[in-house]
Design a protein around this motif. Structure first.
Motif, PDB file in Angstrom:
ATOM      1  N   GLU A   1      10.492  -2.299  -0.877  1.00 16.53           N
ATOM      2  CA  GLU A   1      10.328  -3.319   0.162  1.00 16.53           C
ATOM      3  C   GLU A   1      10.012  -4.674  -0.448  1.00 16.53           C
ATOM      4  N   GLU A   2       9.159  -4.676  -1.455  1.00 11.55           N
ATOM      5  CA  GLU A   2       8.676  -5.938  -2.029  1.00 11.55           C
ATOM      6  C   GLU A   2       9.756  -6.679  -2.806  1.00 11.55           C
TER       7      GLU A   2
ATOM      8  N   ASP B   1      -1.559  -2.721   1.148  1.00 16.63           N
ATOM      9  CA  ASP B   1      -0.121  -3.017   1.224  1.00 16.63           C
ATOM     10  C   ASP B   1       0.639  -2.178   0.228  1.00 16.63           C
ATOM     11  N   ASP B   2       1.114  -0.967   0.515  1.00 21.00           N
ATOM     12  CA  ASP B   2       1.137  -0.468   1.873  1.00 21.00           C
ATOM     13  C   ASP B   2       0.830   1.031   1.825  1.00 21.00           C
TER      14      ASP B   2
HETATM   15 ZN    ZN Z   1       4.034  -4.612   2.482  1.00 20.09          ZN
END
Ligand code: ZN
Length: 444
Positions: free
Chosen positions: A148-149, A114-115
């Motif tokens: 994103e996180e 991830d990722d």
């Molecule tokens: Zn992710």
């Protein structure tokens, strides 16, 4: 089809990526250096991609590579993110999380699944194809986010820029499902789980006021009791279960793989969505979450002393909204269930569920073809994701969004995502590269 030579050394290159601690939640402590180093590393490791594709940066963390195709047809967008979640210092990793150790045929470290693993297989396929002189049938964009996180703005801006330019992607592929073993406890064999939608989320704050005073002579309904009653009324039955099309398709696919009584059971469920909704809701847990909006009270507060009745109390409630519903409809339902005008409901944050991408179109068929090349015998199975991905920003203007990383992940590996000993097999990285190469070669 052009002959492609696959460049060796994918594990070493992933190891280099893992050694950069791109922890978006620790940006303040670590600074932007790991992120800038990551961008430089891509240029170093993927010289053809870097020189032949046009790179635009959107916000400090969004990378958008543009590969001009042979036609003006709507483009393919391959998404991934290069930030990772933090590591808990008290956890005991077999190999340090940012060492990028390669051992037992695996690459270890935070981000391998991830990722950065899903990201590297995209870059490897593109670099290998560029080396052979390949030109894709339509434009291809690589959209890599660096926050994103932390629900950052990189992917939002990339989606906005595309929309402003009038670009409507033909197919968007982002993280989500994977090639998994035993996708449900009663289903044998492997399946490629492809997310065709993702649930929405809304966080609500419920608050109530009441008469305070001494605990020795309490009124009937204090603020604390009002909030307790409201939370109690938001039981699992708050939202009606409904089976998304993808779940019926999923069960139908599984019925073909199953044997014995479960085969018949799955077949019946796949044909009677109403029954599936009831059965899954009754099972609770993950099956229930697939068919309805869930409600979870996560925080409660009120009061400062053991013998004083507080004049206010509150609770925080987190809802995951099923496809087909909305933030507004969910809040309205919560209000009706609570049936108490003296409990105020405030929306702290919310994002709408995505629409459901089709499974009977050319895009889904193409994913199946690429799977057949890289993972022979593994079927594509649609499902609905409980978690959010960056691809949700594209759903506003393009219908074909799928969430799937072409890597094999065991149940233990899936548990290591955001956890301890995250690792990816080198052999599956090679298959992931083959998947994206097949996808790009078969674009039409
Ligand atoms: Zn992710």
């Amino acid at each position: 089809m052009t002959t492609v030579t696959v460049r060796p050394g994918i594990a070493d290159r992933l190891s280099r990526m893992i050694q950069l601690p791109t922890v978006s939640a620790e940006l303040d402590e670590r600074g932007t250096a790991p992120f800038e180093d990551f961008v430089s590393l891509i240029a170093e490791l993927y010289p053809l991609t870097h020189s032949l594709l046009r790179l635009e940066r959107h916000t400090a963390f969004g990378l958008l590579f543009h590969w001009k195709g042979a036609s003006d047809a709507d483009p393919l967008v391959l998404m991934a993110h290069y930030d990772v979640v933090p590591v808990d210092e008290s956890d005991d990793w077999t190999h340090p999380p940012f060492a990028g150790a390669i051992a037992d045929g695996r690459v270890y470290g935070r981000g391998t699944l991830d990722d950065k693993g899903p990201l590297i297989v995209v870059l490897e396929a593109v670099e290998n194809l560029l080396a052979s002189g390949f030109v894709p049938a339509r434009d291809v964009y690589l959209s890599f986010g660096g926050n994103e996180e932390t629900f950052g703005a990189a992917a939002v801006e990339i989606a906005d820029v595309m929309k402003e330019r009038g670009i409507v992607p033909w197919l968007v592929l982002d993280e989500g499902g994977a090639v998994v073993d035993a996708p449900l406890s009663f289903v044998e064999g492997r399946a490629a789980m492809i997310g065709v939608g993702e649930k929405g989320v809304v966080t609500l704050k419920l608050s109530a006021r009441g008469d305070g005073g001494h605990a020795s002579a309490p009124p009937t309904l204090t603020a604390v009791r009002r909030i307790a009653r409201a939370v109690n009324r938001l039981d699992p039955g708050t939202f009606r279960p409904r089976t998304p099309k993808a779940i019926s398709r999923m069960l139908s696919q599984f019925s073909e793989q199953a044997s014995g009584p479960s085969r018949l059971l799955l077949k019946i469920l796949s044909r009677v969505p109403f029954l599936t909704a009831r059965v899954f809701a009754a099972l609770g847990g993950e099956p229930a979450a697939m068919v309805r909006t869930t409600v979870a009270a996560t925080m409660q507060s009120g009061g400062t002393a053991a013998n004083v009745i507080p004049s206010r109390a509150s609770a925080t409630v987190n809802l995951r909204i099923a496809l087909g519903e909305s933030v507004d409809s969910a809040v309205a339902r919560v209000r009706r269930r609570i049936r108490d005008p003296l409990v105020a409901i405030e929306v702290l944050e919310g994002s709408e569920p995505s629409p459901e991408s089709a499974t009977d179109n050319a895009q889904f068929a193409l994913l199946g073809e690429a799977l057949g090349v890289a993972f022979p015998g593994v079927r594509p199975v649609p499902y609905v994701m409980m978690a959010a991905t960056d691809s949700r920003h594209f759903h506003r203007f393009t219908p074909a969004v799928y969430r799937f990383a072409p890597l094999e992940m065991s149940n233990a590996q899936r548990a290591s995502i955001h956890g301890v000993d995250e690792s990816v097999e080198v052999a599956t990285l090679e298959r992931g590269e083959a998947f994206h190469r097949a996808l790009l070669e078969r674009l039409h």
